[in-house]
Design a protein around this motif. Sequence first.
Motif, PDB file in Angstrom:
ATOM      1  N   ASN A 260      40.684  43.084  86.750  1.00  0.00           N
ATOM      2  CA  ASN A 260      41.672  42.271  87.474  1.00  0.00           C
ATOM      3  C   ASN A 260      43.031  42.948  87.648  1.00  0.00           C
ATOM      4  OD1 ASN A 260      39.806  40.150  87.818  1.00  0.00           O
ATOM      5  ND2 ASN A 260      40.199  39.527  85.710  1.00  0.00           N
ATOM      6  N   GLN A 261      43.041  44.274  87.619  1.00  0.00           N
ATOM      7  CA  GLN A 261      44.237  45.060  87.923  1.00  0.00           C
ATOM      8  C   GLN A 261      43.842  46.024  89.041  1.00  0.00           C
ATOM      9  OE1 GLN A 261      47.392  45.753  85.715  1.00  0.00           O
ATOM     10  NE2 GLN A 261      47.070  43.567  85.399  1.00  0.00           N
ATOM     11  N   TYR A 262      44.683  46.112  90.081  1.00  0.00           N
ATOM     12  CA  TYR A 262      44.337  46.916  91.248  1.00  0.00           C
ATOM     13  C   TYR A 262      45.530  47.767  91.661  1.00  0.00           C
ATOM     14  CZ  TYR A 262      40.663  43.487  91.218  1.00  0.00           C
ATOM     15  OH  TYR A 262      39.626  42.691  90.819  1.00  0.00           O
TER      16      TYR A 262
ATOM     17  N   THR B 186      50.603  48.420  90.854  1.00  0.00           N
ATOM     18  CA  THR B 186      49.500  47.698  90.233  1.00  0.00           C
ATOM     19  C   THR B 186      49.658  46.206  90.534  1.00  0.00           C
ATOM     20  OG1 THR B 186      49.442  49.352  88.485  1.00  0.00           O
ATOM     21  CG2 THR B 186      48.276  47.292  88.069  1.00  0.00           C
ATOM     22  N   TYR B 187      48.592  45.617  91.070  1.00  0.00           N
ATOM     23  CA  TYR B 187      48.583  44.204  91.450  1.00  0.00           C
ATOM     24  C   TYR B 187      47.457  43.474  90.724  1.00  0.00           C
ATOM     25  CZ  TYR B 187      51.492  45.763  95.362  1.00  0.00           C
ATOM     26  OH  TYR B 187      52.486  46.310  96.128  1.00  0.00           O
ATOM     27  N   GLU B 188      47.558  42.150  90.719  1.00  0.00           N
ATOM     28  CA  GLU B 188      46.500  41.331  90.128  1.00  0.00           C
ATOM     29  C   GLU B 188      45.527  40.843  91.201  1.00  0.00           C
ATOM     30  OE1 GLU B 188      48.264  38.303  87.682  1.00  0.00           O
ATOM     31  OE2 GLU B 188      49.155  39.788  86.350  1.00  0.00           O
ATOM     32  N   LYS B 189      45.848  41.032  92.449  1.00  0.00           N
ATOM     33  CA  LYS B 189      44.956  40.674  93.560  1.00  0.00           C
ATOM     34  C   LYS B 189      44.477  41.965  94.201  1.00  0.00           C
ATOM     35  CE  LYS B 189      47.184  36.299  94.461  1.00  0.00           C
ATOM     36  NZ  LYS B 189      46.322  35.240  94.249  1.00  0.00           N
TER      37      LYS B 189
END
Length: 173
Positions: free
Chosen positions: A114-116, A145-148
């Motif tokens: 869940n890290q992108y 780094t995003y969560e989506k």
Amino acid sequence: MVKTKTITEGKLLFSKKGVTKILREGFYFWSPADYELYKKFSELNEYCVKVTDFVDSQTFTMEKLDIVDDVHHLLETPYYKHFVDDELIFNIIHTWARVYADCISFSKQNLPPNQYFLHGDMTLENMVVTTDKKVKLLDPNAFKTYEKFLTTKYLGNYSRIIISAMMYSKVYI
């Protein structure tokens, strides 16, 4: 002599050694952790502009590119009709699609679930073509780094790039 250009995020300083980006303090920053991920990501992907010096979260220097124009102007301005051919259009679309796929693969290999790691400002203006017809992605500090795993800019501009390419190209799908 150093040429300066003011941009939304701060300013760019152009010299013989490269382009230094100074982010406006209090509004923009690039975390050292995201820079380290970018350094690793850019080593794997030739379309990334290379960062040659990371001073701090507000200041870094990039390689100097011999840019013809950004993809938006190349595909939407008749002036470039002599320069743009079907192979270049293919390379632009291929690079655009690769960026997202490469980011997802890189994230799965280098980040927790869940890290992108994505380019958060995927626009046609941030993708450029050099005089030797290489497609490069600018604005490295937009890699964060995003969560989506998907940004709306990526989706909207993907449609835009396909439509522009189809209108410019002699080959229709």
